[in-house]
Write an enzyme that holds these catalytic residues in place. Sequence first.
Site, PDB file in Angstrom:
ATOM      1  CD  GLU A  51      17.848  83.912  39.858  1.00  0.00           C
ATOM      2  OE1 GLU A  51      17.100  84.816  39.267  1.00  0.00           O
ATOM      3  OE2 GLU A  51      19.221  83.969  40.360  1.00  0.00           O
ATOM      4  CG  ASN A 198      23.408  82.097  36.082  1.00  0.00           C
ATOM      5  OD1 ASN A 198      22.746  82.341  34.646  1.00  0.00           O
ATOM      6  ND2 ASN A 198      23.674  82.931  36.710  1.00  0.00           N
ATOM      7  CD  GLU A 199      24.246  86.284  34.017  1.00  0.00           C
ATOM      8  OE1 GLU A 199      24.284  87.095  34.620  1.00  0.00           O
ATOM      9  OE2 GLU A 199      22.757  86.707  33.319  1.00  0.00           O
ATOM     10  CE1 TYR A 266      16.114  89.340  32.386  1.00  0.00           C
ATOM     11  CE2 TYR A 266      18.893  88.564  32.371  1.00  0.00           C
ATOM     12  CZ  TYR A 266      17.625  88.220  32.597  1.00  0.00           C
ATOM     13  OH  TYR A 266      17.324  87.145  33.314  1.00  0.00           O
ATOM     14  CD  GLU A 323      18.534  84.127  33.961  1.00  0.00           C
ATOM     15  OE1 GLU A 323      19.454  85.326  34.069  1.00  0.00           O
ATOM     16  OE2 GLU A 323      19.694  83.407  34.249  1.00  0.00           O
ATOM     17  CD  GLN A 370      14.256  84.866  37.535  1.00  0.00           C
ATOM     18  OE1 GLN A 370      13.491  84.724  39.030  1.00  0.00           O
ATOM     19  NE2 GLN A 370      15.278  85.491  37.764  1.00  0.00           N
TER      20      GLN A 370
END
Length: 515
Positions: A51, A198-199, A266, A323, A370
């Site tokens: 990203e 995204n999201e 996460y 992710e 990432q």
Amino acid sequence: MLRNTIAAFAMSTALAAVSALAVASAQTDIEIDRDAPIGTIQPEVYGQFLEHLGTQVYDGIWVGEDSDIPNTDGIRDDVYGALDRLDIPVIRWPGGCYADMYHWRDGIGAPEERTPRVNMSWGGTPEPNGFGTHEFFNLAEKLGAKTYLNVNLGTGTITEASDWLEYITATGESALAQERRANGRDEPWTIDYLSIGNETWGCGGNMRPAYYADLYAQWATLLKVEGEMPVRIISGSHEGNMDYSDEILDHPAMGDLGDGISVHFYTLPTGDWGKKGDALGFPEDEWMSTLSHTIKMDTIIEDKLAIIDSHDLGEDFHLYVDEWGMWVDGEEGAPALNQQNTIRDAVVAALNLNIFHKYADRVPMTNIAQMVNVLQAMILTDGPEMILTPTYHVYEMYVPFQGATALPVDFDSPDYSHGGETIPAVSLSAAIAENGDILIAVVNADASKAHEIALPAFGADSASVRQLTGASMDAHNSFDDPEAVSPVEMDVSATRGKLRMTLEPRSVSVMRIAQ
Ligand code: AHR
């Protein structure tokens, strides 16, 4: 003891007495069933995420042709070389949240024609757009990686996205193909994976699921490429809002217009977004809470697959964990989301990879967040310097699992207990490599105790092992000591048909049994 099979690697709430012994006395017997393969571990399970964020793209990867840092066409040679050794199968780009602010025309053309912008998603930092479509697709091509493009549903238009796909994939006389050629690329590139949004529950627009489902259906109907259609991924939910995905999938066209849905998860040491926990100098309480959080990946996948199965989407509709990874509090003044990476990150990576192997037949791609400098990165840079993180070493050690066939395993894990919580100390996955060798990946999550395991030798006299461990819970590589955490190699001999080995505390090991 916890009954711990690859089919049920779940956290136990049982309390166990904490042993004062440094080495556990009992040996854990591992069973591996070579005759009941789970499925192929798609190489894309080892996918990356790039990203425009912090110092990832600029400084971390792209320095431009005029830089003093050795580079080829603007890409750092040191970082490229390290990434190349990971056999990276796929890269997701340009975000994340940033994807919904990205306008592809800003990043094409001669260097002086690029449009400088501000990265409004990530701290208002300068975005020179020197790294754009050509730089990304050329990098992926050179690395032999597939491409995963996230189009801008948030501040973009369907026309803008449609033109982008034509620019990338068109042949013949198309004006966009000619523009691409004028910018230096004759042949079209391939878009292997495509996400629309995204999201969308959060940074992607705070949409209600039914609204996003309608937008997705409209865009997925109209966005085309020349050549084979990419795998189309619907932006799904995070671990805390699974109903969001459920409602998206209620849209009657999702099975026809999508090939799968994503989930983001996460690992925060404390589990609290307000105070996530530090990268270094943390107490054992946070070692334990980190690991007990991260292994929830197993139930998150299970729950999400149950949601998919409750809709009529067809057999080829998959789950994409696009992710995941460690997210800790950044240091005061550090660039956005830059964080150190320790043996704890290595253990987190390996625990998750072992979980993904178990779902080889249902989860064909994951993207750790990432790749360079940001979150659970493979590589950290500082000016011309570069170091490899403990997470890098795990990805490098696990390379042979790409394309291997996952096998079921069965064993009673010893407990690791601390502060009233208990998790399995040992996580293990096994596979048959493409050349027939048996591969075993094993984690000892125990912060202080070694554990002994006994594995079937499959007729071999010995096996080779690479083991990664650290001198403390926050052992890490630094620019002063870049090899503090590096894998060591050893051989293990078979006795009475068993390969017996000691798993050091806080360790990740990969064994190869030649066949
Ligand atoms: O990886 C950092 C950010 O986390 C991504 O941009 C976003 O999708 C997620 O919230």
